[in-house]
Scaffold this motif. Structure first.
Motif, mmCIF file in Angstrom:
data_model
loop_
_atom_site.group_PDB
_atom_site.id
_atom_site.type_symbol
_atom_site.label_atom_id
_atom_site.label_comp_id
_atom_site.label_asym_id
_atom_site.label_seq_id
_atom_site.Cartn_x
_atom_site.Cartn_y
_atom_site.Cartn_z
ATOM 1 N N SER A 91 10.067 -7.973 56.426
ATOM 2 C CA SER A 91 10.479 -7.963 55.025
ATOM 3 C C SER A 91 9.334 -7.429 54.180
ATOM 4 O O SER A 91 8.194 -7.320 54.632
ATOM 5 N N CYS B 212 12.040 -9.172 50.245
ATOM 6 C CA CYS B 212 13.180 -8.264 50.344
ATOM 7 C C CYS B 212 13.290 -7.773 51.780
ATOM 8 O O CYS B 212 12.347 -7.190 52.328
ATOM 9 N N ASN B 213 14.426 -8.028 52.414
ATOM 10 C CA ASN B 213 14.627 -7.617 53.796
ATOM 11 C C ASN B 213 14.768 -6.108 53.912
ATOM 12 O O ASN B 213 15.113 -5.421 52.941
ATOM 13 N N GLU C 267 17.696 -4.091 52.297
ATOM 14 C CA GLU C 267 18.295 -4.919 51.246
ATOM 15 C C GLU C 267 17.938 -4.364 49.868
ATOM 16 O O GLU C 267 16.824 -3.896 49.633
ATOM 17 N N ASP D 44 19.950 -7.748 45.052
ATOM 18 C CA ASP D 44 20.524 -8.732 45.973
ATOM 19 C C ASP D 44 19.455 -9.712 46.451
ATOM 20 O O ASP D 44 19.701 -10.922 46.544
ATOM 21 N N ALA D 45 18.250 -9.196 46.743
ATOM 22 C CA ALA D 45 17.159 -10.063 47.206
ATOM 23 C C ALA D 45 16.761 -11.051 46.109
ATOM 24 O O ALA D 45 16.507 -12.230 46.382
ATOM 25 N N TYR E 239 18.672 -12.185 43.589
ATOM 26 C CA TYR E 239 19.732 -13.182 43.420
ATOM 27 C C TYR E 239 19.703 -14.198 44.555
ATOM 28 O O TYR E 239 19.934 -15.379 44.350
ATOM 29 N N ARG E 240 19.403 -13.710 45.756
ATOM 30 C CA ARG E 240 19.346 -14.609 46.914
ATOM 31 C C ARG E 240 18.258 -15.671 46.713
ATOM 32 O O ARG E 240 18.374 -16.785 47.221
ATOM 33 N N GLN E 241 17.210 -15.303 45.946
ATOM 34 C CA GLN E 241 16.097 -16.225 45.700
ATOM 35 C C GLN E 241 16.122 -16.797 44.285
ATOM 36 O O GLN E 241 15.112 -17.210 43.752
ATOM 37 N N LYS E 242 17.360 -16.776 43.705
ATOM 38 C CA LYS E 242 17.635 -17.438 42.427
ATOM 39 C C LYS E 242 16.875 -16.843 41.249
ATOM 40 O O LYS E 242 16.469 -17.555 40.323
#
Length: 342
Positions: free
Chosen positions: A2, A19-20, A23, A27-28, A30-33
């Motif tokens: 990542s 961030c993968n 990705e 999106d990354a 939002y995935r981590q709020k």
């Protein structure tokens, strides 16, 4: 695998996300709020437009020119809903952190030592449960034990280290100075918030001129330690200004960095006329045509307000406009709202 993405918000707060591979940054986040600005998330509206200050990435071609023009893309503006990093990146987000439902991080550290290096400077070293991400040059607020007040100090250590170090001006009667000098002991727990600040190391694309005043040396130690890990080909010069010979600190560390960075030259500059230092006066007295390179130079400056003003005045008088000029003023009672950087 990542990538580490630093999100720099306009209020000075920095939040790091992972961030993968493949990705998209939006999106990354939002995935981590972290709710970065967005509307369509399809490359149509341009609401998620930000600036990528450093790093490599791919935008693809699934977006409209109305959302991101070719000229904007050339200036490294990006749509986070389309941006896929190919490396670690630094992204400037043009809204406050609170607007993205995130804020300043908080963590604790345990005092390892508090040592008076000279009558004017104290080194504070603390242990962290895990390494803290920051951009070399950034600072944290440290809460003064027994109260609610905080003071802002730049890291002098490397990002990610489990030991964080700070170079602190010893202010007679100062709250933090008094605590460090009279009360601090190994094992004391400190609360830190951050990282913050827009004064940080950028990619080395041209010669670098670093100007440090007193304990303003701290962020440059972090920058140079980072450069020693990922060497740059550009010449680096550090002018380190102090009042007296006895104010010089971290000389051994600077010599060790110079040994690891053959393109680094560092010179002490002492204002005291009785000094034995070859470079007397102020750092502005030692600006040469070679150093200023007709403006093709990236200048970093950290020092007290009179030093910052003197350097700005010297550039004006010499009719020199550096390609990039990043500076930070500090005062003895500095906190997050006092910090001024550009």
């Amino acid at each position: 695998m990542s990538f580490n993405i630093a999100l720099n918000f306009e209020d000075g707060v920095t939040r790091f996300i992972s961030c993968n591979v493949g990705e998209k940054v939006l999106d990354a986040a939002y995935r981590q709020k972290v709710n970065l600005p967005m509307d369509c998330s399809d490359g149509v509206c341009g609401t998620c437009k930000c600036h990528c200050a450093s790093g490599e990435y791919n935008l693809g071609d699934d977006f409209l020119e109305d959302a991101l023009s070719e000229d904007e893309a050339q200036q490294r503006l990006v749509l986070t809903c389309q941006m896929v990093p190919d490396s670690d990146c630094v992204i400037d987000v043009p809204v406050p952190a609170a607007a993205c439902k995130t804020g300043i991080g908080s963590f604790e550290g345990t005092v390892i030592r508090s040592e008076a290096l000279t009558p004017s400077a104290i080194e504070l070293v603390i242990a962290l449960d895990k390494g803290v991400d920051f951009l070399p040059g950034q600072y944290v607020n440290i809460q003064i034990p027994g109260g609610t007040q905080v003071r802002a100090y730049s890291f002098s250590s490397l990002p990610g280290d489990t030991q964080a170090s700070f170079l602190i001006r010893n202010v007679p009667g100062g709250m933090m100075s008094t605590w460090l000098g009279q009360h601090a002991k190994a094992g004391d727990v400190l609360t830190l918030t951050g990282p913050m600040g827009s004064f940080y190391l950028r990619p080395a694309l041209r010669p670098i001129l670093m100007l440090a005043g007193g304990t303003g040396l701290a962020p440059f130690l972090a920058m140079l330690r980072q450069l020693a890990k990922t060497p740059a080909e550009q010449p680096i010069t550090l002018l380190y200004g102090v009042t007296k010979d006895t104010d010089l600190v971290m000389v051994e560390a600077l010599n060790e960095l110079a040994a690891r960075l053959p393109n680094l030259t560092w010179l002490p500059v002492v204002t005291d006329e009785a000094s034995t230092c070859p470079q007397k006066g102020y750092v502005t007295d030692h600006f040469s045509e070679e150093l200023l390179n007709q403006g093709e130079v990236d200048v970093y400056l950290c020092g007290p307000p009179p030093m910052v003003d003197a350097v700005l005045r010297s550039f004006r008088e010499r009719q020199i406009t550096p390609a990039n000029f990043h500076y930070e003023k500090f005062t003895p009672s500095q906190n997050a709202t006092d910090n001024a950087a550009a």
